[in-house]
Design a protein around this motif. Structure first.
Motif, PDB file in Angstrom:
ATOM      1  N   ASP A  99      47.862   1.041  40.158  1.00  0.00           N
ATOM      2  CA  ASP A  99      47.252   2.369  40.246  1.00  0.00           C
ATOM      3  C   ASP A  99      47.629   3.000  41.583  1.00  0.00           C
ATOM      4  OD1 ASP A  99      45.739   4.632  40.273  1.00  0.00           O
ATOM      5  OD2 ASP A  99      43.832   3.651  39.831  1.00  0.00           O
TER       6      ASP A  99
ATOM      7  N   THR B  52      45.037   5.492  43.339  1.00  0.00           N
ATOM      8  CA  THR B  52      44.076   4.827  44.219  1.00  0.00           C
ATOM      9  C   THR B  52      44.726   4.486  45.555  1.00  0.00           C
ATOM     10  OG1 THR B  52      42.888   3.887  42.335  1.00  0.00           O
ATOM     11  CG2 THR B  52      42.550   2.832  44.458  1.00  0.00           C
ATOM     12  N   TYR B  53      45.983   4.088  45.505  1.00  0.00           N
ATOM     13  CA  TYR B  53      46.734   3.807  46.737  1.00  0.00           C
ATOM     14  C   TYR B  53      46.789   5.064  47.609  1.00  0.00           C
ATOM     15  CZ  TYR B  53      49.802   0.242  48.835  1.00  0.00           C
ATOM     16  OH  TYR B  53      50.330  -0.750  49.620  1.00  0.00           O
TER      17      TYR B  53
ATOM     18  N   GLU C 138      44.646   7.531  47.677  1.00  0.00           N
ATOM     19  CA  GLU C 138      43.325   7.758  48.268  1.00  0.00           C
ATOM     20  C   GLU C 138      43.109   6.866  49.483  1.00  0.00           C
ATOM     21  OE1 GLU C 138      40.582   7.090  45.126  1.00  0.00           O
ATOM     22  OE2 GLU C 138      41.206   8.854  43.964  1.00  0.00           O
ATOM     23  N   GLN C 139      43.537   5.609  49.375  1.00  0.00           N
ATOM     24  CA  GLN C 139      43.418   4.698  50.515  1.00  0.00           C
ATOM     25  C   GLN C 139      44.256   5.183  51.691  1.00  0.00           C
ATOM     26  OE1 GLN C 139      41.595   2.043  51.095  1.00  0.00           O
ATOM     27  NE2 GLN C 139      40.638   1.772  49.104  1.00  0.00           N
TER      28      GLN C 139
ATOM     29  N   GLU D 211      51.171   8.586  35.893  1.00  0.00           N
ATOM     30  CA  GLU D 211      49.966   8.493  35.064  1.00  0.00           C
ATOM     31  C   GLU D 211      50.150   9.254  33.749  1.00  0.00           C
ATOM     32  OE1 GLU D 211      46.900   6.819  35.573  1.00  0.00           O
ATOM     33  OE2 GLU D 211      48.251   5.806  36.979  1.00  0.00           O
TER      34      GLU D 211
END
Length: 208
Positions: free
Chosen positions: A56, A59-60, A62-63, A99
């Motif tokens: 994902d 999510t990476y 966002e980090q 995605e």
């Protein structure tokens, strides 16, 4: 042999761990080892059964955005984080494209369409994107560490648990002039930005 305790034998990040210390103090019945082996085994089974690797990258992204925000609080305005910010935006765009592609392939797969080659190509891109975060030169003075996003800093009192190259530049810059300090940190910022760009390029299919 004389007995000893953990405090008598500080093994944290040393090369002096022994089987005796492990069986007496660290994990006498190997319960932790069994638990970790079970987790890795389940992960391997999960990866083997998935037609599409469950990576994902949104999510990476966002980090990475959170990491960049934390880093900005430690730097003065003479250091520009725009290269990292721009590269994260590029990765976000590539991740959204992936995605959408995954959604399309799932639908085609459910209809019974032949998508094996498309799935293989997508999985290759997902895998190679993670490799994009590696740098062949490694961290300065610690070339065996290649990952520019996550890795241990050379100074274990560092406030950064990410961007290890930048963390090292920050901790080592106290011994340099202001100009050299800025140059060293900015250089590591550019290295991180290029790593993120490589990952984005891999997701987009630029595998060279």
């Amino acid at each position: 042999m004389e007995s000893y305790t953990c405090s008598d034998f500080p093994v944290y990040h040393t090369a002096f761990d022994s089987y005796e210390w492990l069986t007496k103090h660290a994990d006498p019945l190997f319960h932790r080892h069994v638990a970790v082996a079970g987790i890795w085994g389940l992960l391997a089974l999960h990866l083997a059964d998935e037609s599409i690797l469950p990576f994902d990258y949104l999510t990476y992204v966002e980090q990475l955005q959170r990491h960049t925000g934390c880093l900005s609080k430690l730097l003065d305005r003479s250091i520009s984080l725009h290269p990292i910010v721009n590269s994260i935006q590029e990765l976000a765009s590539a991740a959204r494209g992936v995605e959408y592609e995954i959604k399309q392939l799932r639908e085609q797969e459910s209809r019974g369409d032949h998508v094996d080659l498309k799935l293989r190509a997508l999985n290759d891109r997902l895998m190679l994107a993670e490799r994009g975060f590696l740098d062949v030169e490694g961290l300065q003075g610690r070339q065996w560490f290649k990952h520019l996003i996550y890795g241990p800093p050379s100074d274990y009192e560092s406030k950064l648990e990410f961007f290890p190259g930048i963390a090292d530049a920050l901790s080592q810059s106290t011994r340099k002039s202001q100009q050299n300090r800025q140059a060293a940190i900015q250089h590591e910022v550019w290295r991180v930005a290029r790593a993120i760009e490589r990952a984005a390029g891999a997701l987009q299919g630029n595998l060279t």
